[in-house]
Design an enzyme around this catalytic site. Structure first.
Site, PDB file in Angstrom:
ATOM      1  N   GLY A  18      16.664  18.980  -6.250  1.00  0.00           N
ATOM      2  CA  GLY A  18      15.980  17.998  -7.086  1.00  0.00           C
ATOM      3  C   GLY A  18      15.506  18.670  -8.352  1.00  0.00           C
ATOM      4  O   GLY A  18      15.492  19.900  -8.432  1.00  0.00           O
ATOM      5  N   CYS A  46      18.210  24.201  -2.090  1.00  0.00           N
ATOM      6  CA  CYS A  46      17.608  24.332  -3.418  1.00  0.00           C
ATOM      7  C   CYS A  46      16.162  23.841  -3.409  1.00  0.00           C
ATOM      8  O   CYS A  46      15.317  24.430  -2.761  1.00  0.00           O
ATOM      9  CB  CYS A  46      18.468  23.621  -4.469  1.00  0.00           C
ATOM     10  SG  CYS A  46      17.980  24.087  -6.140  1.00  0.00           S
ATOM     11  N   TYR A  47      15.875  22.730  -4.083  1.00  0.00           N
ATOM     12  CA  TYR A  47      14.487  22.257  -4.075  1.00  0.00           C
ATOM     13  C   TYR A  47      14.017  21.993  -2.647  1.00  0.00           C
ATOM     14  O   TYR A  47      12.876  22.314  -2.272  1.00  0.00           O
ATOM     15  CB  TYR A  47      14.336  20.975  -4.909  1.00  0.00           C
ATOM     16  CG  TYR A  47      12.915  20.471  -4.869  1.00  0.00           C
ATOM     17  CD1 TYR A  47      11.940  21.076  -5.655  1.00  0.00           C
ATOM     18  CD2 TYR A  47      12.533  19.444  -4.011  1.00  0.00           C
ATOM     19  CE1 TYR A  47      10.618  20.676  -5.579  1.00  0.00           C
ATOM     20  CE2 TYR A  47      11.220  19.028  -3.931  1.00  0.00           C
ATOM     21  CZ  TYR A  47      10.262  19.643  -4.724  1.00  0.00           C
ATOM     22  OH  TYR A  47       8.953  19.238  -4.650  1.00  0.00           O
ATOM     23  N   HIS A  79      23.618  25.984  -3.998  1.00  0.00           N
ATOM     24  CA  HIS A  79      24.150  24.654  -3.684  1.00  0.00           C
ATOM     25  C   HIS A  79      25.452  24.788  -2.895  1.00  0.00           C
ATOM     26  O   HIS A  79      26.522  24.931  -3.487  1.00  0.00           O
ATOM     27  CB  HIS A  79      24.403  23.860  -4.971  1.00  0.00           C
ATOM     28  CG  HIS A  79      23.144  23.371  -5.605  1.00  0.00           C
ATOM     29  ND1 HIS A  79      22.521  22.208  -5.237  1.00  0.00           N
ATOM     30  CD2 HIS A  79      22.357  23.921  -6.558  1.00  0.00           C
ATOM     31  CE1 HIS A  79      21.414  22.038  -5.944  1.00  0.00           C
ATOM     32  NE2 HIS A  79      21.294  23.078  -6.748  1.00  0.00           N
ATOM     33  N   GLU A 106      26.980  22.469  -1.473  1.00  0.00           N
ATOM     34  CA  GLU A 106      27.751  21.219  -1.542  1.00  0.00           C
ATOM     35  C   GLU A 106      28.687  21.153  -2.742  1.00  0.00           C
ATOM     36  O   GLU A 106      29.537  20.287  -2.806  1.00  0.00           O
ATOM     37  CB  GLU A 106      26.798  20.012  -1.550  1.00  0.00           C
ATOM     38  CG  GLU A 106      26.001  19.800  -2.838  1.00  0.00           C
ATOM     39  CD  GLU A 106      24.746  20.663  -2.947  1.00  0.00           C
ATOM     40  OE1 GLU A 106      24.657  21.673  -2.236  1.00  0.00           O
ATOM     41  OE2 GLU A 106      23.876  20.331  -3.774  1.00  0.00           O
ATOM     42  N   SER A 133      41.424  -8.966  -4.067  1.00  0.00           N
ATOM     43  CA  SER A 133      41.567  -8.727  -5.502  1.00  0.00           C
ATOM     44  C   SER A 133      42.917  -8.109  -5.807  1.00  0.00           C
ATOM     45  O   SER A 133      43.306  -7.975  -6.946  1.00  0.00           O
ATOM     46  CB  SER A 133      40.480  -7.764  -5.964  1.00  0.00           C
ATOM     47  OG  SER A 133      40.727  -6.475  -5.436  1.00  0.00           O
ATOM     48  N   GLY A 134      43.625  -7.709  -4.736  1.00  0.00           N
ATOM     49  CA  GLY A 134      44.859  -6.963  -4.949  1.00  0.00           C
ATOM     50  C   GLY A 134      44.606  -5.474  -4.858  1.00  0.00           C
ATOM     51  O   GLY A 134      45.525  -4.677  -4.778  1.00  0.00           O
ATOM     52  N   GLY A 135      43.342  -5.069  -4.884  1.00  0.00           N
ATOM     53  CA  GLY A 135      43.000  -3.650  -4.816  1.00  0.00           C
ATOM     54  C   GLY A 135      42.840  -3.162  -3.389  1.00  0.00           C
ATOM     55  O   GLY A 135      42.866  -3.952  -2.437  1.00  0.00           O
ATOM     56  N   VAL A 136      42.659  -1.853  -3.268  1.00  0.00           N
ATOM     57  CA  VAL A 136      42.617  -1.256  -1.938  1.00  0.00           C
ATOM     58  C   VAL A 136      41.374  -1.682  -1.165  1.00  0.00           C
ATOM     59  O   VAL A 136      41.442  -1.928   0.049  1.00  0.00           O
ATOM     60  CB  VAL A 136      42.757   0.289  -2.020  1.00  0.00           C
ATOM     61  CG1 VAL A 136      41.717   0.893  -2.911  1.00  0.00           C
ATOM     62  CG2 VAL A 136      42.659   0.936  -0.652  1.00  0.00           C
ATOM     63  N   ASP A 137      40.227  -1.818  -1.837  1.00  0.00           N
ATOM     64  CA  ASP A 137      38.990  -2.104  -1.111  1.00  0.00           C
ATOM     65  C   ASP A 137      39.048  -3.442  -0.389  1.00  0.00           C
ATOM     66  O   ASP A 137      38.770  -3.531   0.811  1.00  0.00           O
ATOM     67  CB  ASP A 137      37.785  -2.101  -2.057  1.00  0.00           C
ATOM     68  CG  ASP A 137      37.679  -0.809  -2.840  1.00  0.00           C
ATOM     69  OD1 ASP A 137      38.295   0.180  -2.409  1.00  0.00           O
ATOM     70  OD2 ASP A 137      37.008  -0.798  -3.883  1.00  0.00           O
ATOM     71  N   SER A 138      39.396  -4.483  -1.137  1.00  0.00           N
ATOM     72  CA  SER A 138      39.410  -5.787  -0.482  1.00  0.00           C
ATOM     73  C   SER A 138      40.544  -5.871   0.529  1.00  0.00           C
ATOM     74  O   SER A 138      40.414  -6.531   1.564  1.00  0.00           O
ATOM     75  CB  SER A 138      39.487  -6.919  -1.504  1.00  0.00           C
ATOM     76  OG  SER A 138      40.648  -6.806  -2.289  1.00  0.00           O
ATOM     77  N   ALA A 139      41.652  -5.165   0.273  1.00  0.00           N
ATOM     78  CA  ALA A 139      42.768  -5.191   1.223  1.00  0.00           C
ATOM     79  C   ALA A 139      42.347  -4.546   2.552  1.00  0.00           C
ATOM     80  O   ALA A 139      42.623  -5.068   3.634  1.00  0.00           O
ATOM     81  CB  ALA A 139      43.980  -4.469   0.650  1.00  0.00           C
ATOM     82  N   LYS A 145      35.352   5.943  -1.503  1.00  0.00           N
ATOM     83  CA  LYS A 145      36.733   5.503  -1.684  1.00  0.00           C
ATOM     84  C   LYS A 145      37.743   6.254  -0.802  1.00  0.00           C
ATOM     85  O   LYS A 145      38.615   5.648  -0.189  1.00  0.00           O
ATOM     86  CB  LYS A 145      37.116   5.714  -3.155  1.00  0.00           C
ATOM     87  CG  LYS A 145      38.382   5.024  -3.561  1.00  0.00           C
ATOM     88  CD  LYS A 145      38.074   3.589  -3.817  1.00  0.00           C
ATOM     89  CE  LYS A 145      39.207   2.831  -4.418  1.00  0.00           C
ATOM     90  NZ  LYS A 145      38.725   1.526  -4.884  1.00  0.00           N
TER      91      LYS A 145
END
Ligand code: XMP
Length: 516
Positions: free
Chosen positions: A57, A84-85, A171, A173, A225-231, A371
């Site tokens: 942070g 870290c913090y 860090h 990560e 929508s044709g996109g991957v998420d909604s599919a 994603k």
């Protein structure tokens, strides 16, 4: 018990690192969630966390109003890793010394590992780490073993295996700490004794069950929508409730070339889903007529989208649907102000733009996923590569890629240019390397050109190829020069109204990926 019943909680101390930590934990196949540092210890413990990670942070533990850690957290028997913090706050809370006058370290540093212990097991004596701190822990709290130091941090990694408390100043990560993922996994697997059970298979099983519970005997519709998420969201819900789901594809007139056909033909062929196509392009174009302000465009599109769904439900053969399935992702939730203290950057049409009189209850099976995790779930569900690896395309479509008011003629120009870009990039094999490549039409800009001895006075398009892990941050993609040349040549030759092709070389931040 499912892997999400006992999450690893990442306590967010207000830097951008919490998301990265959560991702790294998930890469280790353990479910993690981000929680604000303002959550009281009792609230954290009420989630039955399998482990807790305190993030980095911007504050110093001595700064006025700096977030502190309640020492009760360390007495609860839950394994904790401070980073870290979070490491400094932990050392401070348990009686160690933190020196505000220590020299800061920013960027690469070499950590000298005196004894690897559990946390740094198998670490070489020196490891390269990424630092970002202005104060340093100078004495570890009682009961801890000091594992490593750096030039600016005499106590840079500590552990107390008995109490299962661990801390690192650097860090782990970030990718700039090459052995960082290993350190996180040491904590998770051996410090906390967790098993890597959170997999695409377990996500599907859990979501299918959760969807069945939520929807029961009711019906749902899903906006594709044709996109991957909604599919992927639709395929998940289809697996859970079969024909109680009807998919609705709204043709808002802001689609790219061939998209409607792809959904109508290919998506249905792959999933067997029931599909209704709602042609609302006229309504959208009328509502957008003359509107130039990006946020107003987004709000209008969001509103009309939901209205179009509502109209479509009237056509659902099995009757009124109660639920609306949306492919909302974790970053959408965070960026729309869903995260504690996060500013609203843009109203994503599937989160911030919902009208108040929404008539559906939402089913959002991807709400906790990034994603890449959605893609893994899509593959698990058997969706083909071309669908799973499609580049993201925003719900508001080409409407937010035309700077200024949207008209059918401008849409045609942009569609033609966009189709060329997609074709060339796929042919060049760059689809998996880059996150997406919006093509933006600067419809209100004109410049003089020359073509075939004729003067032209056309519009520019901007290519915005970016690399990204989750769209929260992005860098401009260094596409090969010959690919850019081919795209430029084809666009200016094949799309009469365009006489210049520009390349956007801005990272995010400060630019966003989309121009509006
Ligand atoms: P920005 O422009 O905010 O975009 O950097 C981040 C990612 O989100 C996509 N995007 C959207 N997706 N509805 C969506 O479903 C939206 O309203 C929306 N706006 C942006 C964008 O394409 C990028 O992948």
């Amino acid at each position: 018990m499912s892997p999400t019943d006992r999450p690893v909680l990442v306590v967010d101390y207000g830097a951008q690192y919490a998301q990265l930590i959560a991702r790294r934990v998930r890469e280790a196949h353990i479910y993690s969630e981000i929680v604000p540092h303002t959550a009281p210890v009792e609230a954290l413990l009420a989630r039955h966390p399998a482990a807790i990670i305190l993030s980095g942070g911007p504050a110093s533990v001595y700064a006025e109003g700096a977030p502190q850690v309640d020492p009760a957290l360390f007495a609860a028997g839950v394994p904790v890793l401070g980073i870290c913090y979070g490491f400094q706050a932990m050392a401070h809370a348990l009686g160690g010394d933190v020196d505000a006058a220590a020299a800061g370290e920013y960027g690469h540093a070499t950590a000298h590992v005196a004894r690897p212990g559990l946390l740094l097991a198998a670490s070489p004596e020196e490891q390269s780490v990424w630092m970002s701190h202005g104060v340093a822990v100078t004495r570890a709290p009682a009961g801890f073993t000091v594992l490593a130091s750096t030039p600016g941090a005499p106590v840079a990694a500590i552990e107390d295996q008995q109490r299962r408390l661990f801390g690192v100043q650097w860090h782990p990560e970030v990718r700039h700490t090459p052995l960082g993922q290993r350190t996180i996994e040491q904590f998770l697997y051996y410090g906390a004794g967790l098993k890597p059970t959170w997999t695409p298979g377990s996500i599907v099983a859990e979501q299918v069950e959760a969807i069945r519970q939520q929807v029961g005997d009711d019906r749902a519709i899903c906006g594709l929508s044709g996109g991957v998420d909604s599919a992927v969201a639709a395929a998940l819900v289809q697996r859970a409730i079969g024909d109680s789901l009807t998919c609705v594809f709204v043709d808002h007139g802001l689609l790219r070339a061939g998209e409607r056909e792809q959904v109508e033909r290919d998506f249905v062929a792959v999933t067997g889903a029931r599909l209704i196509v709602e042609d609302a392009s006229q309504t959208f174009l009328t509502a957008l007529d003359g509107v130039a302000d990006p946020e107003t465009k987004r709000k209008i599109i969001g509103r009309e989208f939901i209205r179009a769904f509502e109209a479509a439900t009237a056509r659902v053969p099995t009757g009124q649907a109660r639920f609306l399935v949306q492919g909302t992702l974790y970053p959408d939730v965070v960026e729309s102000g869903g995260g504690e203290g996060a500013a609203t950057i843009k109203s994503h049409h599937n989160v911030g733009g919902l009208p108040e009189d929404l008539q559906f209850e939402l089913v959002e099976p991807l709400r906790a996923l990034f994603k890449d995790e959605v893609r893994a779930v899509g593959a698990e569900l058997g969706l083909p590569d071309w669908m799973v690896w499609r580049h993201p395309f925003p719900g508001p479509g080409l409407g937010i890629r035309i700077v200024g008011p949207v008209t059918p003629a401008k849409l045609d120009i942009l569609r033609a240019a966009d189709a060329i870009v997609r074709e060339e990039m796929t042919a060049a094999g760059t689809d998996r390397e880059i996150w997406q490549c919006p093509v933006v039409l600067l419809a209100e800009v004109r410049s003089v050109g020359v073509q075939g001895d004729e003067r032209t006075y056309g519009h520019p398009v901007v290519l915005r190829p970016v690399t990204s892990e989750d769209a929260m941050t992005a860098d401009w993609a260094r596409l090969p020069g010959d690919l850019l040349a081919r795209i430029s040549r084809r666009i200016t030759n094949e799309v009469r109204q365009i006489n210049r092709v520009l390349l956007d070389v801005t990272s995010k931040p400060p630019g966003t990926i989309e121009w509006e």
